[in-house]
Design an enzyme around this catalytic site. Structure first.
Site, PDB file in Angstrom:
ATOM      1  CG  HIS A   1      -4.382  -3.253   2.175  1.00 42.43           C
ATOM      2  ND1 HIS A   1      -3.240  -2.970   3.308  1.00 42.43           N
ATOM      3  CD2 HIS A   1      -4.880  -2.144   2.052  1.00 42.43           C
ATOM      4  CE1 HIS A   1      -3.336  -1.553   3.202  1.00 42.43           C
ATOM      5  NE2 HIS A   1      -4.398  -1.007   2.545  1.00 42.43           N
TER       6      HIS A   1
ATOM      7  CD  GLU B   1      -2.543  -6.485   4.547  1.00 44.46           C
ATOM      8  OE1 GLU B   1      -2.979  -5.382   5.022  1.00 44.46           O
ATOM      9  OE2 GLU B   1      -1.577  -6.783   3.416  1.00 44.46           O
TER      10      GLU B   1
ATOM     11  CB  CYS C   1      -1.452   0.153   0.866  1.00 44.55           C
ATOM     12  SG  CYS C   1      -2.348   1.054   0.780  1.00 44.55           S
TER      13      CYS C   1
END
Length: 200
Positions: free
Chosen positions: A181, A183, A78
């Site tokens: 992202h 994750e 990001c």
């Protein structure tokens, strides 16, 4: 071991949680010796480019990260991805790490809501290790108002949001950047983190 750089930016704990879920050995650190000994580095980030770069400078990490990115797998996520580039115009002109050619500019709104937030499809463009074993219709999760303006030669995958936005960048050696992202992108994102960890 993967070093997750702790320089005061947000989004660190969700990255840690994903690595823990994958069983990947990692450490949250700003210690130069620990970073040098790591097998790979992740630079997370949420917030504004100038303040994030100021925090890197304050922790004495800028030159260290520039050097380490030439020696081992390095992933910016990001804002961490945006910091890989030469400069940004977010709030004020600010130099980045200069690991990739290009600048960071506000996303043109084209009548769309900014920030670009939510799931979007990756258009895979380059052979990139982080894309290994991903389906062609992979969707990932974005939250950002600024985007990289960079040569096609470093864009491994893009997405469409009024215009074409670089989503995954790769220098062909050690440096990777994910505007989304991983994750927070379900099994697709976890597979990308597995792919990155396998390079260590």
């Amino acid at each position: 071991m993967i070093a997750v750089i702790d320089y005061g930016a947000g989004n660190i704990f969700s990255v840690e949680n994903a690595l823990r879920y994958l069983g990947q050995e990692h450490i949250l650190t700003d210690d130069p010796d620990t970073i040098r000994q790591a097998d790979a580095i992740i630079l997370p980030g949420v917030g504004a480019f100038p303040s994030a770069m100021q925090m890197l400078h304050a922790h004495g990490l800028t030159e260290l990260l520039q050097q380490q990115a030439k020696e081992k797998p390095f992933l910016g996520i990001c804002l961490g991805m945006q910091m890989l580039f030469e400069k940004s115009d977010e709030f004020e002109p600010c130099e980045g790490l200069g690991l990739l050619p290009g600048t960071v500019e506000r996303i043109p709104d084209h009548g769309l809501v900014i920030p670009h937030m939510g799931w979007n499809k990756l258009d895979q463009k380059l052979d990139c290790p982080m894309l290994k074993d991903l389906p062609e219709d992979a969707y990932v999760y974005f939250v950002h108002s600024y985007q990289a303006m960079c040569p096609d030669s470093v864009i491994a995958a893009s997405c469409e949001y009024g215009s074409t936005i670089p989503a995954l960048v790769y220098d062909g050696a050690y440096v990777f950047g994910a505007q989304f992202h991983p994750e927070k992108s379900g099994e697709i994102g976890l597979q990308m983190l597995r792919n990155f960890a396998a390079l260590a």
